[in-house]
Design a protein around this motif. Structure first.
Motif, PDB file in Angstrom:
ATOM      1  N   UNK A 205       0.824  -1.221   0.000  1.00 37.78           N
ATOM      2  CA  UNK A 205       0.000   0.000   0.000  1.00 37.78           C
ATOM      3  C   UNK A 205       0.852   1.263   0.000  1.00 37.78           C
ATOM      4  N   UNK A 206       0.474   2.204  -0.869  1.00 37.31           N
ATOM      5  CA  UNK A 206       1.120   3.505  -0.882  1.00 37.31           C
ATOM      6  C   UNK A 206       0.580   4.401   0.211  1.00 37.31           C
ATOM      7  N   UNK A 207       1.227   5.549   0.431  1.00 38.24           N
ATOM      8  CA  UNK A 207       0.793   6.426   1.529  1.00 38.24           C
ATOM      9  C   UNK A 207      -0.620   6.975   1.353  1.00 38.24           C
ATOM     10  N   UNK A 208      -1.088   7.106   0.099  1.00 40.38           N
ATOM     11  CA  UNK A 208      -2.424   7.656  -0.110  1.00 40.38           C
ATOM     12  C   UNK A 208      -3.500   6.607  -0.291  1.00 40.38           C
ATOM     13  N   UNK A 209      -3.128   5.331  -0.189  1.00 38.13           N
ATOM     14  CA  UNK A 209      -4.105   4.257  -0.412  1.00 38.13           C
ATOM     15  C   UNK A 209      -4.780   3.903   0.906  1.00 38.13           C
ATOM     16  N   UNK A 210      -5.847   4.589   1.203  1.00 40.79           N
ATOM     17  CA  UNK A 210      -6.578   4.354   2.447  1.00 40.79           C
ATOM     18  C   UNK A 210      -8.056   4.625   2.226  1.00 40.79           C
ATOM     19  N   UNK A 211      -8.873   3.925   2.978  1.00 46.25           N
ATOM     20  CA  UNK A 211     -10.308   4.194   2.950  1.00 46.25           C
ATOM     21  C   UNK A 211     -10.804   4.641   4.318  1.00 46.25           C
ATOM     22  N   UNK A 212      -9.871   4.998   5.189  1.00 46.48           N
ATOM     23  CA  UNK A 212     -10.236   5.499   6.513  1.00 46.48           C
ATOM     24  C   UNK A 212     -10.480   6.996   6.442  1.00 46.48           C
ATOM     25  N   UNK A 213     -11.467   7.454   7.172  1.00 40.00           N
ATOM     26  CA  UNK A 213     -11.765   8.881   7.240  1.00 40.00           C
ATOM     27  C   UNK A 213     -11.408   9.374   8.640  1.00 40.00           C
ATOM     28  N   UNK A 214     -10.618  10.436   8.674  1.00 38.33           N
ATOM     29  CA  UNK A 214     -10.177  11.000   9.950  1.00 38.33           C
ATOM     30  C   UNK A 214     -11.125  12.124  10.339  1.00 38.33           C
TER      31      UNK A 214
END
Length: 400
Positions: free
Chosen positions: A240-249
């Motif tokens: 996973x790259x640094x921008x590959x996320x599905x979490x919302x902060x």
């Protein structure tokens, strides 16, 4: 006797700071250029090293903690390895046919995101499994600490482990699945778990101490890695790259909590601070004589200018002023006209007093004081030379 337009001004003969000043400026410019060059080379080397090493278990990293060596070994065995760094690319690669998905720890993915990215894999190899991944993807497995140092034999009938031989496992795991195969026992856990969930094989192994470039050649690590990962002609390695996320902060940032005018004010203060530093940090230029609006006693003017010279640490300019006064007074004593130059006055003073011409020229023209001590010494020598000329011209009178 040569004629010059100015009285004993020594701006051309007594004041030779231009060349030294240029030399000093050239030296500082050269030093700054060298520092910038060295800094640029260091930054480039650091950036190159960071790019080549990347993160731990990165399949394109040639650093000690990377896994580029394992990828090359798999390719040498005829296995196609595709490195993907986002979920969409991983799904597209897995959709092309049966493939093994290699996945490290993925803290940036939610539970649904992790399940989605692994759903299409024929085999799943977790090379850095944590509690969440084990709970979601395997049947009742959990971490059980770290194995003590020492090579451990497979202790199971799994062909992949039997062909590989002994290894020195890192993390060990427990499983409640009776159908799962547990190999490399250590304490209460095992260094390798292989189970089947929904018709696909799930592998849990600590690749951080087995599959890295630094440790791949140890014991049976390389053989175990190839046997576990290379079961299908295609391996999709998801890093996973640094921008590959599905979490919302949802937590507010410091910028969200501060008023909108704070950032511009901070920038303005920084600019003002830099401007103040440049303004107050400038070097004093040469002093400029000007007509005073009121009559001031000569002693006060002299003392004030002396303080300015001392504050600016301009010993050379102060020495020039002392020499100008001494040359003017010596020229009058020797009966020289106002057009006499500084070398002519120096030669005449040496001839009248019997002092060596070179010494007289050094006192009146050549010597450049580097500090306050040199300036005081020069002033005393000027005083002695002027007294000697006065005594030679008017021996019947006491000097001053």
């Amino acid at each position: 006797m040569s004629t010059t337009t100015d009285a004993p001004r020594t701006s051309d003969s007594v004041n030779p700071p231009a060349a030294p000043a240029r030399r000093r400026s050239t030296v500082w410019i050269a030093i700054a250029a060298v520092l910038l060059l060295v800094g640029g080379i260091g930054a480039a080397l650091a950036a190159a090293g960071e790019w080549s090493q990347r993160d731990e278990l990165d399949p394109e990293s040639a650093g000690p903690d990377g896994t580029r060596a394992l990828v090359e070994v798999l390719r040498d065995h005829g296995v196609e390895v595709r490195v993907v760094r986002d979920r969409r690319a991983a799904a597209d690669a897995l959709a092309t046919g049966p493939a093994t998905l290699v996945i490290p720890d993925t803290p940036a993915l939610s539970d649904d995101g992790l399940l989605t990215v692994t759903r299409a894999a024929a085999d799943l190899v977790m090379i850095d499994p944590r509690s969440r991944a084990l709970d979601l993807l395997s049947s009742g497995a959990e971490p059980a600490g770290v194995a003590p140092p020492g090579v451990v034999q497979p202790g199971c009938d799994l062909p992949d482990a039997v062909r590989s031989g002994g290894i020195e496992p890192g993390a060990v795991y427990l499983t409640a699945d009776d159908d799962a195969v547990a190999c490399y026992p250590s304490g209460d856990g095992h260094g390798l778990l292989v189970g089947e969930v929904d018709g696909r094989r799930i592998v849990a192994v600590d690749g951080t101490v087995l599959f890295t470039n630094e440790r791949l050649a140890d014991d049976g690590n390389a053989a175990l890695a190839v046997n576990l990962i290379g079961r299908h002609p295609l391996v999709v390695w998801y890093q996973p790259g640094p921008g590959d996320t599905d979490l919302t902060d949802t937590d507010p940032t410091l910028g969200d909590l501060t008023p909108p005018w704070v950032s511009p004010v901070i920038v303005l203060l920084l600019v003002a601070g830099v401007a103040a530093g440049v303004w107050r940090g400038r070097r004093f230029g040469p002093l400029v004589a000007e007509r005073l609006p009121v009559i001031v006693r000569a002693s006060e003017t002299t003392e004030g200018r002396a303080r300015l010279y001392a504050q600016s640490r301009d010993a050379l300019h102060a020495a020039d002023q002392l020499r100008l006064g001494a040359l003017e007074r010596i020229g009058r004593l020797l009966g020289l006209g106002p057009a006499a130059s500084a070398p002519e006055i120096s030669d005449a003073a040496a001839g009248r007093t019997g002092i060596d011409r070179g010494e007289a020229r050094r006192i009146l023209i050549d010597d450049i004081p580097a500090n306050d001590a040199d300036l005081v010494s020069l002033s005393l020598r000027l005083r002695h030379l002027e007294d000697a000329v006065h005594a030679a011209v008017r021996p019947e009178r006491n000097p001053r």
